[in-house]
Write an enzyme that holds these catalytic residues in place. Structure first.
Site, PDB file in Angstrom:
ATOM      1  N   ARG A   1       0.815  -1.210   0.000  1.00 46.35           N
ATOM      2  CA  ARG A   1       0.000   0.000   0.000  1.00 46.35           C
ATOM      3  C   ARG A   1       0.862   1.280   0.000  1.00 46.35           C
ATOM      4  O   ARG A   1       0.382   2.351  -0.340  1.00 46.35           O
ATOM      5  CB  ARG A   1      -0.883   0.014   1.248  1.00 46.35           C
ATOM      6  CG  ARG A   1      -2.289   0.487   0.994  1.00 46.35           C
ATOM      7  CD  ARG A   1      -3.025   0.661   2.304  1.00 46.35           C
ATOM      8  NE  ARG A   1      -2.881  -0.473   3.206  1.00 46.35           N
ATOM      9  CZ  ARG A   1      -3.902  -1.226   3.641  1.00 46.35           C
ATOM     10  NH1 ARG A   1      -5.114  -0.963   3.238  1.00 46.35           N
ATOM     11  NH2 ARG A   1      -3.696  -2.202   4.492  1.00 46.35           N
TER      12      ARG A   1
ATOM     13  N   ARG B   1      20.885  -5.750   2.327  1.00 42.97           N
ATOM     14  CA  ARG B   1      21.648  -5.647   1.072  1.00 42.97           C
ATOM     15  C   ARG B   1      23.068  -6.161   1.167  1.00 42.97           C
ATOM     16  O   ARG B   1      23.549  -6.875   0.292  1.00 42.97           O
ATOM     17  CB  ARG B   1      21.696  -4.189   0.595  1.00 42.97           C
ATOM     18  CG  ARG B   1      20.535  -3.818  -0.257  1.00 42.97           C
ATOM     19  CD  ARG B   1      20.700  -2.413  -0.771  1.00 42.97           C
ATOM     20  NE  ARG B   1      19.383  -1.840  -0.980  1.00 42.97           N
ATOM     21  CZ  ARG B   1      19.090  -0.562  -0.838  1.00 42.97           C
ATOM     22  NH1 ARG B   1      20.020   0.303  -0.494  1.00 42.97           N
ATOM     23  NH2 ARG B   1      17.876  -0.143  -1.043  1.00 42.97           N
TER      24      ARG B   1
ATOM     25  N   CYS C   1      18.500   3.395  -4.973  1.00 48.38           N
ATOM     26  CA  CYS C   1      17.958   3.930  -6.231  1.00 48.38           C
ATOM     27  C   CYS C   1      19.012   4.630  -7.101  1.00 48.38           C
ATOM     28  O   CYS C   1      19.067   4.401  -8.313  1.00 48.38           O
ATOM     29  CB  CYS C   1      16.799   4.869  -5.945  1.00 48.38           C
ATOM     30  SG  CYS C   1      17.035   5.886  -4.492  1.00 48.38           S
TER      31      CYS C   1
ATOM     32  N   GLN D   1      18.902  14.307  -6.074  1.00 52.81           N
ATOM     33  CA  GLN D   1      17.920  13.278  -5.742  1.00 52.81           C
ATOM     34  C   GLN D   1      16.552  13.844  -5.392  1.00 52.81           C
ATOM     35  O   GLN D   1      16.427  14.849  -4.688  1.00 52.81           O
ATOM     36  CB  GLN D   1      18.457  12.399  -4.594  1.00 52.81           C
ATOM     37  CG  GLN D   1      19.680  11.613  -5.044  1.00 52.81           C
ATOM     38  CD  GLN D   1      20.231  10.660  -4.012  1.00 52.81           C
ATOM     39  OE1 GLN D   1      21.439  10.592  -3.835  1.00 52.81           O
ATOM     40  NE2 GLN D   1      19.386   9.898  -3.330  1.00 52.81           N
TER      41      GLN D   1
ATOM     42  N   GLU E   1      24.372   7.433   2.143  1.00 50.94           N
ATOM     43  CA  GLU E   1      23.949   7.389   0.742  1.00 50.94           C
ATOM     44  C   GLU E   1      25.179   7.384  -0.176  1.00 50.94           C
ATOM     45  O   GLU E   1      25.208   6.689  -1.186  1.00 50.94           O
ATOM     46  CB  GLU E   1      23.048   8.604   0.445  1.00 50.94           C
ATOM     47  CG  GLU E   1      22.385   8.609  -0.911  1.00 50.94           C
ATOM     48  CD  GLU E   1      21.187   7.654  -1.018  1.00 50.94           C
ATOM     49  OE1 GLU E   1      20.888   6.953  -0.038  1.00 50.94           O
ATOM     50  OE2 GLU E   1      20.577   7.602  -2.092  1.00 50.94           O
TER      51      GLU E   1
ATOM     52  N   LYS F   1      27.016   3.993  -0.084  1.00 47.06           N
ATOM     53  CA  LYS F   1      26.353   2.943  -0.863  1.00 47.06           C
ATOM     54  C   LYS F   1      26.865   2.913  -2.309  1.00 47.06           C
ATOM     55  O   LYS F   1      26.868   1.864  -2.954  1.00 47.06           O
ATOM     56  CB  LYS F   1      24.833   3.167  -0.882  1.00 47.06           C
ATOM     57  CG  LYS F   1      24.147   2.837   0.441  1.00 47.06           C
ATOM     58  CD  LYS F   1      22.659   3.218   0.380  1.00 47.06           C
ATOM     59  CE  LYS F   1      21.968   2.929   1.698  1.00 47.06           C
ATOM     60  NZ  LYS F   1      20.560   3.401   1.681  1.00 47.06           N
TER      61      LYS F   1
ATOM     62  N   ARG G   1      19.927  16.375  -2.153  1.00 49.08           N
ATOM     63  CA  ARG G   1      18.474  16.363  -2.335  1.00 49.08           C
ATOM     64  C   ARG G   1      18.067  17.657  -3.030  1.00 49.08           C
ATOM     65  O   ARG G   1      18.475  18.749  -2.627  1.00 49.08           O
ATOM     66  CB  ARG G   1      17.784  16.278  -0.971  1.00 49.08           C
ATOM     67  CG  ARG G   1      16.289  16.048  -1.043  1.00 49.08           C
ATOM     68  CD  ARG G   1      15.917  14.629  -1.368  1.00 49.08           C
ATOM     69  NE  ARG G   1      16.285  13.682  -0.332  1.00 49.08           N
ATOM     70  CZ  ARG G   1      16.366  12.364  -0.544  1.00 49.08           C
ATOM     71  NH1 ARG G   1      16.129  11.854  -1.734  1.00 49.08           N
ATOM     72  NH2 ARG G   1      16.720  11.552   0.444  1.00 49.08           N
TER      73      ARG G   1
ATOM     74  N   HIS H   1      15.533  10.811  -9.898  1.00 49.69           N
ATOM     75  CA  HIS H   1      16.892  11.098  -9.446  1.00 49.69           C
ATOM     76  C   HIS H   1      17.747  11.405 -10.683  1.00 49.69           C
ATOM     77  O   HIS H   1      17.698  10.681 -11.682  1.00 49.69           O
ATOM     78  CB  HIS H   1      17.494   9.868  -8.765  1.00 49.69           C
ATOM     79  CG  HIS H   1      17.019   9.661  -7.352  1.00 49.69           C
ATOM     80  ND1 HIS H   1      16.116  10.477  -6.714  1.00 49.69           N
ATOM     81  CD2 HIS H   1      17.355   8.707  -6.446  1.00 49.69           C
ATOM     82  CE1 HIS H   1      15.918  10.035  -5.482  1.00 49.69           C
ATOM     83  NE2 HIS H   1      16.651   8.964  -5.291  1.00 49.69           N
TER      84      HIS H   1
HETATM   85  N1  HSE Z   1      18.131   6.552  -0.291  1.00 53.48           N
HETATM   86  C1  HSE Z   1      17.429   7.011  -1.443  1.00 53.48           C
HETATM   87  C2  HSE Z   1      17.092   8.454  -1.312  1.00 53.48           C
HETATM   88  C3  HSE Z   1      16.180   6.209  -1.633  1.00 53.48           C
HETATM   89  O1  HSE Z   1      17.122   8.966  -0.186  1.00 53.48           O
HETATM   90  O2  HSE Z   1      16.817   9.105  -2.302  1.00 53.48           O
HETATM   91  C4  HSE Z   1      16.260   5.065  -2.575  1.00 53.48           C
HETATM   92  O3  HSE Z   1      17.175   4.070  -2.300  1.00 53.48           O
END
Ligand code: HSE
Length: 369
Positions: A9, A101, A134, A161, A240, A243, A267, A274
């Protein structure tokens, strides 16, 4: 095949459902929908679906599944996966959350890039298949051709992002911030005597005034940006950013001879796409036409966008790409830094290839697709 769905959902789960319906994936499955909040309620209607929601914390019910796909999030994975395996469940666990992961027994799934790694893992009896971060997945979809030929010596990715990556409530907060800002600036925008600088002063006062909704992001994102995603880890990186290297090399199955990947994750006020700016150091100098051929031949979704203003504005923006499976990459050119250096820019839908799509495709692989 009896498949349990958890977290269907939420935002990623809804996109997964939408894609599975669109591709007729439910046909031939025995689908069981689980809920953490409403067991016994009505399940979504799909072909072969159980009509009632089961309890997502009922280990016995979960253990009767051949496969479980969860988009419920990391807390659910942490609470359920261990106990479920502990009671001897040998089914397939397909998960969007990052929790498992990097676990040695799990595989990060992005089959257009690492189908061989996935198939080897299935043969070895591995049972946990986890969707990647992502930005990493979207970067690999765009640059997969160069990775496949082992042409990349190192890579720096600077990301832009979308709010969706932070969650549904963050997306809503971004829209509220935009609305707030528009409201605060309405008068000055309607005043023909006011200059652009008058408007900017009003907007900056609104950004700093403390009344903008910032509970989720912790700072204004609309008309601004936030160069920090997730928590701090070692070496001044954010998680992030960490990763980027860890997941890329695990996806490619080359943790023993990793390709360095690093950059800053930022961001921005995009809703669900993204974007990333790449700096690539190739292992050898290659002519631009050859690099372009390699990039565009990697998989059926990557699209090479001509390095012109017209093509870039039409095809290489979050506004153009949202909701699409295509992963455009453009601005591809050698850099003045030297003949082995290339730059490029890509945009991809964070909720499709960045989250839901690899999960439904993994189920397809397990079904013999
Ligand atoms: N960590 C990513 C983000 C989300 O904050 O944009 C997708 O993995």
């Amino acid at each position: 095949m009896r498949v349990g769905f958890v977290g269907w959902r939420g935002m990623v789960g809804s996109v997964l459902m939408e894609r599975m319906r669109a591709e007729n994936d439910f046909a031939g499955l025995e689908s069981v929908f689980f809920s953490t909040s409403n067991p016994g309620g009505a399940a979504p209607k799909v072909a072969g679906g159980d009509p009632l929601l089961k309890d997502a914390r009922d280990l016995a019910a979960l253990a009767s599944m051949d496969a479980i796909i969860t988009c419920q999030g990391g807390d659910y994975t942490s609470a359920i996966h261990g106990p479920l395996r502990g009671r001897g469940w040998k089914g397939w666990w397909i998960d969007a959350a990052s929790t498992l992961r990097m676990a040695p027994g799990s595989v990060i799934i992005l089959d257009p890039v690492n189908r061989k790694v996935i198939e080897r893992a299935i043969k070895e009896g591995k049972k946990d298949y986890i969707g990647g971060n992502c930005t990493v997945s979207l970067m690999l979809m765009a640059l997969g051709g160069l990775f496949e030929r082992d042409l990349i010596e190192w890579l720096s990715s600077m990301t832009y992002q979308a709010a969706s990556g932070a969650g549904a409530e963050n997306m809503t907060e971004l829209m509220k911030q935009m609305a707030f800002l528009a409201g605060e600036c309405q008068q000055v925008m309607a005043d023909p005597a006011a200059s652009a600088l008058d408007m900017e002063k009003q907007a900056t006062a609104a950004l700093r005034g403390g009344h903008m909704p910032t509970e989720k992001f912790g700072a204004p994102l609309a008309a601004s940006l936030i160069p920090w995603i997730d928590r701090a880890v070692e070496h001044g990186q954010t998680r992030e950013e960490w990763k980027g290297s860890a997941e890329t090399n695990k996806i490619l199955g080359r943790e023993d001879r990793p390709i360095p990947v690093d950059g800053l994750c930022v961001r921005v006020g995009s809703l669900r796409c993204h974007s990333q700016g790449f700096t690539l150091k190739l292992r050898k100098a290659l002519p631009p036409a050859e690099v372009a051929e390699i990039v565009k031949g990697a998989n059926p979704w990557v699209r090479l966008v001509e390095n012109t203003k017209e093509a870039t504005l039409a095809q290489l923006t979050p506004a153009a790409v949202s909701g699409k499976l295509e992963v455009p990459i453009g601005r591809l050119r050698p850099m003045l830094l030297g003949p082995e250096y290339y730059t490029a820019f890509s945009v991809g839908d964070q909720l499709l290839w960045g989250a839901a799509e690899p999960l439904r495709r993994m189920l397809g692989i397990l079904r013999g697709g």
